[in-house]
Design a protein around this motif. Structure first.
Motif, mmCIF file in Angstrom:
data_model
loop_
_atom_site.group_PDB
_atom_site.id
_atom_site.type_symbol
_atom_site.label_atom_id
_atom_site.label_comp_id
_atom_site.label_asym_id
_atom_site.label_seq_id
_atom_site.Cartn_x
_atom_site.Cartn_y
_atom_site.Cartn_z
ATOM 1 N N TYR A 219 0.857 -1.190 0.000
ATOM 2 C CA TYR A 219 0.000 0.000 0.000
ATOM 3 C C TYR A 219 0.892 1.239 0.000
ATOM 4 O O TYR A 219 1.091 1.875 1.054
ATOM 5 N N THR A 221 0.500 4.214 -0.864
ATOM 6 C CA THR A 221 -0.083 5.493 -0.441
ATOM 7 C C THR A 221 0.137 5.742 1.043
ATOM 8 O O THR A 221 0.072 6.896 1.493
ATOM 9 N N TRP A 225 0.676 9.348 3.205
ATOM 10 C CA TRP A 225 -0.109 9.779 4.372
ATOM 11 C C TRP A 225 0.757 9.885 5.621
ATOM 12 O O TRP A 225 0.557 10.782 6.442
ATOM 13 N N THR A 337 -6.622 2.359 4.861
ATOM 14 C CA THR A 337 -6.017 1.939 3.592
ATOM 15 C C THR A 337 -5.763 0.439 3.550
ATOM 16 O O THR A 337 -6.117 -0.223 2.568
ATOM 17 N N SER A 395 -3.540 15.609 -7.305
ATOM 18 C CA SER A 395 -3.832 14.225 -6.929
ATOM 19 C C SER A 395 -5.329 14.030 -6.756
ATOM 20 O O SER A 395 -6.060 14.952 -6.386
ATOM 21 N N ILE A 397 -7.900 11.958 -4.496
ATOM 22 C CA ILE A 397 -7.910 11.260 -3.222
ATOM 23 C C ILE A 397 -9.256 10.576 -3.048
ATOM 24 O O ILE A 397 -10.304 11.229 -3.006
#
Length: 410
Positions: A219, A221, A225, A337, A395, A397
């Motif tokens: 993951y 992303t 974060w 996530t 981006s 989201i």
């Protein structure tokens, strides 16, 4: 990535999801969530008393306020793995008791090395408190209810940023030892957690245990974060450490005005936190994050270019608004996530990121401000937040949470 997470969540729902969390347990979790972030702030009012007591340098006494941060950063991934394996109840309950015992040991500690040792043990407990309360509160609801709870958590944490240090200052008037009594609140909260939280029995998931680096690879992303979470800690402590000096530059030397700056920040953040659920009902994560970052761009521009008290104190409110939007949003994005079975490790990374950001704040801004000026440091902060804003604008989201399944006949 999103499909995989949704599928696993479908067969492995978060333990304690609504309506399984009682009001009493929710209150305990919200109170406990204030302890992790305030582990260092509680001793701030008595650091000078401690320095005089032991005859140590300013640098050495600083470790009383920061020693726990290194332990939080190091032990958080281990705590997260324990939560994913055994559930939240035992790690959180034990962590709260350790937090209370290690922090409260300052009541009777008579040597500086022993005090530092207790602060390091406090860090281990704080790591469990930070990750455990985050996982438990994320699992206390889903969708709009989860957003409301994350907003309440932000309001509680920021309000405690005023309440705990004020109480510490009052007790410090008795003796610096007395201030450490505040930490003892962790013990009854730990006992209450063990009594009120259901004993979670995790069914075999059939999945191979995932380590932190595997989680980040699966993951990616989460890297973004957690970088934003580190930035939250970095920027917050740039205010805690350097705003008093910035106020002195414009002729405001009384400590009460530094406290007023942080009180305005906390008030604005708490109000946003209380209304965060309604905000999220009308705005997506992209809008929330962009608005929060925009507030911080404005904050640091005001601190960097203004020489009048009114815009300086307006910056406090603006920062609080941004904090009230960013903290709950980033927490949910990190916690949701990966699948629920890996939430402990995911949230533990946010603890590491937040406290690494706090630790490096002085190291990044201090030398620059010392070589140039405090305003130059805050303009750098504005530039960093502007760069983040550009990234967010480019981006898309998405909400990582699975969409509610429609029920036939409704």
């Amino acid at each position: 990535m999103t499909t995989e997470a949704s599928e696993e969540n479908a067969i492995d729902p978060p333990t304690g999801a609504e309506p399984g969390v009682s009001g009493g347990l929710l209150l305990v979790l919200l109170l406990a969530s204030t302890l992790g972030m305030m582990a260092g702030a509680i001793v701030m009012p008595v650091l000078e008393l401690i320095r005089n007591e032991f005859g140590i340098s300013v640098t050495a006494v600083g470790f009383v306020a920061t020693a726990h941060c290194a332990l939080i950063a190091v032990t958080s991934p281990l705590v997260g793995r324990a939560i994913d394996r055994w559930g939240v109840r035992i790690p959180l309950g034990a962590g709260l008791v350790l937090y209370g015992a290690a922090g409260g040991a300052g009541l009777v500690t008579s040597s500086f090395p022993a005090l530092i040792l207790t602060r390091m043990l406090l860090g281990v407990g704080a790591a469990a408190v930070f990750s455990g309360t985050t996982v438990a509160l994320l699992a206390a609801g889903s969708g709009a209810r989860q957003d409301r709870i994350m907003g309440w958590r932000t309001a509680a944490v920021t309000a405690s940023g005023v309440i705990w240090p004020m109480l510490a200052g009052l007790l410090g008037g008795i003796s610096w030892h007395a201030t450490f009594a505040i930490y003892l609140v962790g013990i009854p909260l730990g006992v209450a957690t063990l009594l009120l939280m259901p004993n979670e029995r995790k069914p075999p998931s059939g999945h191979t245990p995932v380590f932190v680096f595997d989680l980040l690879r699966r993951y990616p992303t989460l890297l973004a974060w957690n970088a934003l979470m580190a930035c939250i800690g970095l920027m917050m402590f740039s205010l805690v450490v350097f705003v008093p000096q910035r106020l002195a530059q414009i002729g405001i030397h009384e400590p009460v005005f530094s406290s007023l700056f942080m009180a305005l920040l906390s008030l604005a953040s708490s109000l946003i936190g209380l209304g965060y659920g309604r905000i999220r009902a009308r705005a997506g994560f992209d809008t929330v994050l962009r608005t929060g970052v925009a507030c911080w761009v404005g904050t640091f521009l005001l601190l960097g270019v203004s020489s009048h008290p009114v815009p300086i104190f307006a910056a406090a409110a603006l920062f609080g608004i941004g904090y009230g939007l960013l903290l709950p949003a980033v927490t949910v994005l990190i916690g949701e996530t990966p699948p629920a079975s890996q939430r402990g490790q995911a949230t533990s990374l946010s603890g590491t990121a937040a406290f690494v950001g706090q630790f490096f704040s002085s190291l990044i801004f201090g030398p620059l401000m010392g070589a140039t000026s405090i305003t130059a440091g805050y303009l750098l902060a504005a530039g960093i937040m502007t760069a983040i804003m550009i990234i967010l604008l480019r981006s898309r989201i998405r909400d990582p949470r699975p969409k509610p399944v429609a029920v036939a006949g409704r």
